[in-house]
Design a protein around this motif. Structure first.
Motif, short mmCIF file in Angstrom:
data_model
loop_
_atom_site.label_atom_id
_atom_site.label_comp_id
_atom_site.label_asym_id
_atom_site.label_seq_id
_atom_site.Cartn_x
_atom_site.Cartn_y
_atom_site.Cartn_z
N ARG A 76 2.08 2.23 -5.74
CA ARG A 76 1.79 1.91 -4.33
C ARG A 76 1.57 3.19 -3.53
O ARG A 76 0.74 3.23 -2.64
N ILE A 77 2.33 4.23 -3.89
CA ILE A 77 2.08 5.51 -3.23
C ILE A 77 0.70 6.02 -3.63
O ILE A 77 -0.10 6.45 -2.80
N ALA A 78 0.42 5.92 -4.92
CA ALA A 78 -0.88 6.40 -5.41
C ALA A 78 -2.02 5.68 -4.69
O ALA A 78 -3.00 6.30 -4.26
N LEU A 79 -1.89 4.38 -4.52
CA LEU A 79 -3.00 3.63 -3.94
C LEU A 79 -3.07 3.79 -2.42
O LEU A 79 -4.14 3.69 -1.83
N THR A 80 -1.92 4.06 -1.79
CA THR A 80 -1.96 4.36 -0.36
C THR A 80 -2.76 5.65 -0.15
O THR A 80 -3.57 5.75 0.78
N ILE A 81 -2.53 6.62 -1.04
CA ILE A 81 -3.30 7.87 -0.96
C ILE A 81 -4.78 7.57 -1.24
O ILE A 81 -5.68 8.03 -0.53
N ALA A 82 -5.02 6.78 -2.28
CA ALA A 82 -6.40 6.45 -2.64
C ALA A 82 -7.13 5.79 -1.47
O ALA A 82 -8.28 6.12 -1.16
N GLU A 83 -6.45 4.87 -0.80
CA GLU A 83 -7.07 4.18 0.33
C GLU A 83 -7.41 5.16 1.45
O GLU A 83 -8.46 5.05 2.09
N TYR A 84 -6.51 6.10 1.67
CA TYR A 84 -6.77 7.08 2.73
C TYR A 84 -8.00 7.93 2.35
O TYR A 84 -8.91 8.12 3.16
N LEU A 85 -8.02 8.42 1.12
CA LEU A 85 -9.15 9.26 0.69
C LEU A 85 -10.46 8.47 0.74
O LEU A 85 -11.50 8.99 1.14
N ALA A 86 -10.39 7.22 0.32
CA ALA A 86 -11.63 6.44 0.23
C ALA A 86 -12.10 5.95 1.59
O ALA A 86 -13.25 6.15 1.97
N PHE A 87 -11.21 5.33 2.33
CA PHE A 87 -11.68 4.62 3.51
C PHE A 87 -11.58 5.42 4.80
O PHE A 87 -12.20 5.09 5.80
N GLU A 88 -10.81 6.53 4.79
CA GLU A 88 -10.79 7.41 5.96
C GLU A 88 -11.67 8.63 5.73
O GLU A 88 -12.40 9.05 6.61
N LEU A 89 -11.59 9.19 4.51
CA LEU A 89 -12.35 10.43 4.26
C LEU A 89 -13.67 10.16 3.53
O LEU A 89 -14.44 11.08 3.29
N GLY A 90 -13.92 8.92 3.18
CA GLY A 90 -15.22 8.57 2.61
C GLY A 90 -15.44 9.04 1.18
O GLY A 90 -16.57 9.25 0.75
N MET A 91 -14.37 9.23 0.43
CA MET A 91 -14.55 9.70 -0.96
C MET A 91 -14.64 8.52 -1.92
O MET A 91 -14.16 7.43 -1.64
#
Lengths: 467, 589
Positions: free
Chosen positions: A233-248
């Motif tokens: 869940r920590i990993a995916l919270t980071i993933a969501e931030y990178l993907a949907f906030e930073l556009g990666m």
């Protein structure tokens, strides 16, 4: 460590009445909230975190994410009044944390520009964008027959001793979207895997420079079991931030989900819940969905999360609750076969039970090639005929097979040798994959190719091509 | 509306225990905690009331208030339903997206149907006319294909005092009615109905016409009737969802309600994205103009899955009562049953099989019983129907597990999916030996219009397939080559039926929808081929010679031909080729 919102806010209780497995039963608590974060301070001064699972008047049940060794009834439990959140920023890329988000790389604790909830995150179905960009992995059996698209969740169902890690690393190395040059990141979450397995991934990522673009959340075999609930869940919270906030474009590798499910089971048993199958809790489907469903794309946002969970099927049994429930949630599965491995085929993906549900949206004219889907269907049909002929030949001998059956048998052998089999560092473009496929299909009589339209046969069949 | 207040004592996931709430009834909707999360009363014992909360309960604590509404959970029914995407509680997900961004927030109160939108209301009755429940007050053209009929609410009768024509919101009064005892009632387009209670009708009718799906294996072999029920069980990867989507796209229901219950978000997104582009093969209009979606995906709170199914059926009954044929598709009922299990476990009820509650069978029966073909309320005797089709996701593909085995007892048709077929990319992977339908007799009437001996062909083809599967068992041991020629011809014929008829490509522009006359024609052609080839094989023509005829290969592609003439022509050339073989082998005709 997970930074709590207001440093040292909240109320401290020293009223633990019972410790059962990873659960603490605390009494005399006023206003504990469901799912809130607690901090437990042990006699030796070390701290572990936990969350509230059940609260009944002034009694709270807390699950702790850490070693419970050394825990006693006089532990100080601080109720923070907030659900679990972690600080997020671009600086997380390149870093390594444990399952409770404590740095393992010797660098200071991260300071975020934003804090996000770890446990509950649900993309509105109406806001989802259906994944449709073909991701070329350079592996024929995937690209040709089970193509992966950006935003998909495609697990690897493996067994102990099979090269799932080698394959996951190869996918992480080689994955590209045709004609796209965009920012990508790898989020790697280890749950209960051995140190040498982690070392393998680290070396592979290092070789290709992917390590600088990776965030690692590590809970290795010797780490606390319950932390495995938190790690993905920590990993995916980071993933969501990178993907949907930073556009990666994020590739999230979660391994091994079997260890995760076992952690889930141990909490359920400690809570004395009525089990569903094999002692696993009835809510395991929903719990797994809350992890897997975090993959995807969102309308109007640039990034994506493509997820590749790895799980080892206990006893190679695909009907075991872990692969079974996973298969119902993920968009297909890649299944590794001991038999292919024994025959020296790498990657030993058995295409017959493997599936990519989203392939149809990512391939075809304008994406890969117009004949791609049909060729895939034809390969499926032909290979399953060949496998059938092979098992028949085992009983009655190859000589007793009909001419047609013999052709399919030869096809199956060649198909495994030339199409499925490839090098660990061999990166086949999709055109090459389809070319091999056509060469193999040409071993069969042309009128057997009924899953392919006549136009495409005329256009791509080697016999017509050369004419 | 009576309003009760209580205090939270316990929070355990979706289960909340509260005290107070005097006069609460089972099924009452409640607002839980400071966030006012939506829930429902599920158990009352003394002063303590158990509540099922439909939203994530993170952060809720004992001592927070609970407010009872005194009313059950209802569906809002009015123009604005068509083309919407709701969650399990009938909140518009499009509206939630606008309000809270792409991630679902909690405790947001979103009206189910738009309050500010105005609709053109056209009265059908005049002042002075006497009306009763179910009569059509007037109509709103909601989409180009759906005329939304506003009905006199259940339990209301009297004389129309006044009625308006023009543009109104769903909350504006459109008519005034005076009851026999002299009360004046203002009527609006917006009505509500408790989701757990079936809407009343005048009379239940036997089913009589097919829900035509354009899918050959379903329509020809295992048809379903309008007002009937079907279950579609299958392990993962057997193509449940795609089969259901095909039915949603191509069936001849007036309205399709697709309930995505605990399923994949990306799949739902795919439906939501592609449905609006698709054209209805019959009307040429967009399918979205007759579809309603309830998207309660797997990572939304479990409890709301339970409600979402009833929400879908209630909306279906509402349109049925207007005189429409409605198809409800639920993907998947297993996730709904798991929601029952989840709540039952938290209530610490004694479980029956595999943790499911003892009342599982009862609930499944109740759900499928809401299907049916009826004469609706109202004096014009409209006929409408609700067809319920539910996917079942058996763990490990095992059909003996409680949800699958119970469901089979209550449905009229079973489309059993087969993983082996799916591995061969034989789609739809409906196993012809394990599936059944109880609707053949009543549907014969329909098919007779296209082919007087439809039933004969159907039975003959099924018999061939069954015989072939027996022979395959033998061939698996001795090899196909060792079988006598006549048996090998049966295998060939069954292969042609399988590949040329049963397999249907959902993505092929022609093949994806197969009209009834074409279905009959293909099947007839294949069977006629078998009848022609049989005497030749008996007289010594090798099956391999027949198999390699170009015209026989063409039989596999009949389904891709658009014109019926092409099928005719193909049959002529098979005939010619076989005739030639007959002469070549010197067989007397």
């Amino acid at each position: 460590m997970i930074k709590l919102p207001r440093e040292k806010a909240g109320v401290v209780y020293r009223t633990v009445r019972e410790i059962r497995g990873p659960l603490l039963f605390v009494e005399g608590v006023r206003g504990a909230r469901y799912n809130e974060v607690v901090e437990v301070r042990l006699a030796d001064g070390s701290e572990i975190i936990g969350t509230v699972l059940d609260v009944y008047e002034d009694k709270a049940v807390v699950q702790v994410f850490g070693h419970t060794g050394g825990l006693s009834l006089d532990a100080a439990v601080r109720f923070t009044g907030d659900v679990m959140r972690i600080p997020l920023s671009e600086d997380l890329i390149g870093r390594v944390f444990n399952g409770s988000f404590k740095p393992l790389d010797g660098l200071p604790e991260p300071i975020g520009v934003e804090r996000r909830e770890v446990f509950v995150s649900v993309i509105n179905p109406a806001a989802r964008e259906p994944p449709s960009e073909f991701m070329q992995t350079g592996i024929s059996v995937i690209d040709g027959m089970n193509a992966l698209v950006r935003g998909q969740k495609l697990p690897i169902f493996s067994e102990a001793g099979l090269p799932h890690n080698v394959m996951a690393a190869q996918i992480a190395r080689q994955s590209t979207v045709l004609g796209a040059e965009e920012e990508f990141a790898v989020v790697f979450c280890a749950m209960g895997i051995k140190h040498e397995e982690y070392e393998y991934f680290r070396r592979e990522f290092e070789k290709t420079g992917a390590l600088d673009r990776a965030v690692m959340i590590l809970n290795l075999a010797e780490d606390p079991v319950i932390e495995r609930i938190l790690a993905p869940r920590i990993a995916l919270t980071i993933a969501e931030y990178l993907a949907f906030e930073l556009g990666m474009h994020v590739l999230a590798i979660l391994t091994d989900m079997t260890n995760y499910c076992e952690a889930l089971r141990s909490i359920s048993i400690a809570r004395e819940e009525v089990p569903a199958r094999k002692g696993y809790p009835g809510y395991m489907y929903s719990d797994l969905a809350s992890i897997y469903e975090r993959a995807g794309k969102i309308r109007g946002r640039k990034g994506s999360i493509t997820m590749m969970p790895i799980l080892t099927m206990p006893g190679g049994d695909i009907t075991h609750p872990i692969p079974d429930l996973t298969g119902y949630i993920t968009e297909g599965q890649l299944i590794l076969s001991r038999e292919l491995e024994a025959r020296g085929v790498y990657p030993p993906v058995n295409p017959l039970p493997s599936l990519s549900r989203l392939m149809k949206d990512g391939v075809g004219p304008g994406r890969t090639r117009e004949d791609h889907m049909e060729v895939s269907n034809q390969l499926y049909m032909a290979y399953s005929e060949g496998v059938r002929a092979r098992s028949l030949a085992r009983i009655i001998g190859e000589l007793s097979l009909s001419e047609r059956e013999r052709k399919y048998l030869r096809f199956a052998d060649e198909f495994e040798r030339r199409f499925i089999n490839q090098g660990v560092y061999e990166n086949r473009p999709i055109e090459k994959t389809l070319e091999i496929a056509w060469d193999l299909l040409a071993m069969l009589p042309e009128d057997e190719l009924i899953r392919i339209s006549e136009e495409n046969i005329r256009k791509y069949h080697p016999r017509h091509r050369s004419a | 509306m009576s309003s009760q207040a209580g205090i939270i004592k316990r929070v355990n996931g979706s289960l909340i225990l509260a005290q107070g709430l005097k006069g609460a009834k089972i099924g009452d909707a409640v607002y839980i905690g400071e966030l006012k999360l939506i829930g429902e009363v599920v158990r009352i014992s003394g002063r303590e009331v158990a509540l099922q909360c439909y939203e994530d309960t993170s952060g809720v604590k004992p001592g927070e208030p609970v407010i009872g509404t005194g009313n059950p959970l209802v569906a809002e029914l009015a123009p604005g339903l068509i083309g919407e995407i709701f969650d399990g509680l009938e909140r518009s997900e499009l509206e939630l997206w606008r309000l809270t961004g792409p991630f679902i927030g909690r405790g947001y109160k979103v009206a189910s149907l738009k309050r500010d939108k105005k609709w053109d209301f056209e009265p059908r009755v005049k002042p002075g006319e006497e009306v009763e429940e179910g009569d059509i007050l007037g109509t709103v053209q909601e989409s180009s294909v759906i005329e939304h009929r506003i009905l006199v609410p259940v339990g209301v009768r009297g004389v129309i005092e006044s009625i308006e024509e023009g543009r109104f919101t769903i909350e504006d009064p459109i008519a005034v009615l005076r009851t026999r005892d002299g009360r004046r009632i203002e009527l609006r387009m917006l009505q509500t109905w408790p989701v757990r209670i079936p809407r009343p009708y005048r009379e239940r009718l036997p089913v009589s016409e097919p829900l035509f799906t354009g899918q050959r294996v379903i329509d020809t072999f295992f048809p379903i009737a309008k007002g009937g029920t079907a279950a579609i069980p299958g392990g993962f990867g057997s193509g449940k969802t795609i089969t259901l989507q095909q039915i949603a796209k191509w069936s001849d229901a007036d309205i399709v309600i697709y309930v995505g219950c605990g399923e994949r978000g990306n799949e739902m997104a795919d439906i939501l994205t592609h449905f609006p582009e698709l054209e209805d093969p019959r009307t040429g209009r967009k399918l979205i103009e007759r579809a309603i979606f309830i998207a309660n995906v797997s990572n939304l709170p479990v409890a709301a899955r339970e409600a979402s199914v009833y929400m879908g059926v209630t909306i279906a009954e509402y349109f049925r009562d207007q005189g429409y044929h409605v198809a409800v598709i639920i993907d998947s009922t297993s996730r709904w049953a798991e929601a029952l299990r989840d709540l039952s476990g938290r209530l610490e009820e004694i479980p029956a099989e595999e943790g499911y509650p003892a009342y599982l069978a009862e609930r499944i029966a109740e759900l499928y019983e809401r299907a049916g073909r009826v004469v609706t309320l109202g004096r014009d005797g409209r006929i409408g129907s609700v067809t319920v089709m539910g996917a079942v996701s058996p763990p490990g593909g095992d059909f003996s597990e409680p949800v699958t085995s119970t469901t089979l007892r209550f449905v009229g048709a079973l489309w059993a999916l087969d993983t082996e077929l799916a591995y061969r990319r034989h789609f739809p992977a409906i196993n012809w030996l394990r599936s059944f339908t109880k609707y053949v007799e009543v549907l014969e009437e329909f098919w007779r219009k296209h082919e007087p001996d439809w039933r004969g062909y159907r039975e003959k083809a099924l018999a061939l397939l069954e015989e072939a599967s027996r022979l395959e068992e033998i061939a698996r041991v001795v090899g196909e080559k060792s079988l006598p020629n006549e048996q090998r011809l049966i295998l060939l014929a069954s292969e042609i039926i399988r590949e040329g008829f049963l397999v249907q490509n959902a993505y092929h522009p022609v093949d994806r929808y197969c009209p009834p006359e074409k279905q009959v024609k293909i099947l007839k052609t294949i069977l006629a081929f078998y009848d022609l080839a049989s005497p030749l094989v008996k007289a010594g023509v090798p099956v391999d010679r027949i198999r390699s005829l170009g015209s026989v290969v063409e039989l596999l592609r009949l389904k891709e031909r658009e014109k019926l003439d092409d099928i005719e022509k193909a049959f002529e050339s098979v005939k010619r080729d076989l005739e030639e073989l007959r002469r070549e082998y010197g067989i007397g005709g």
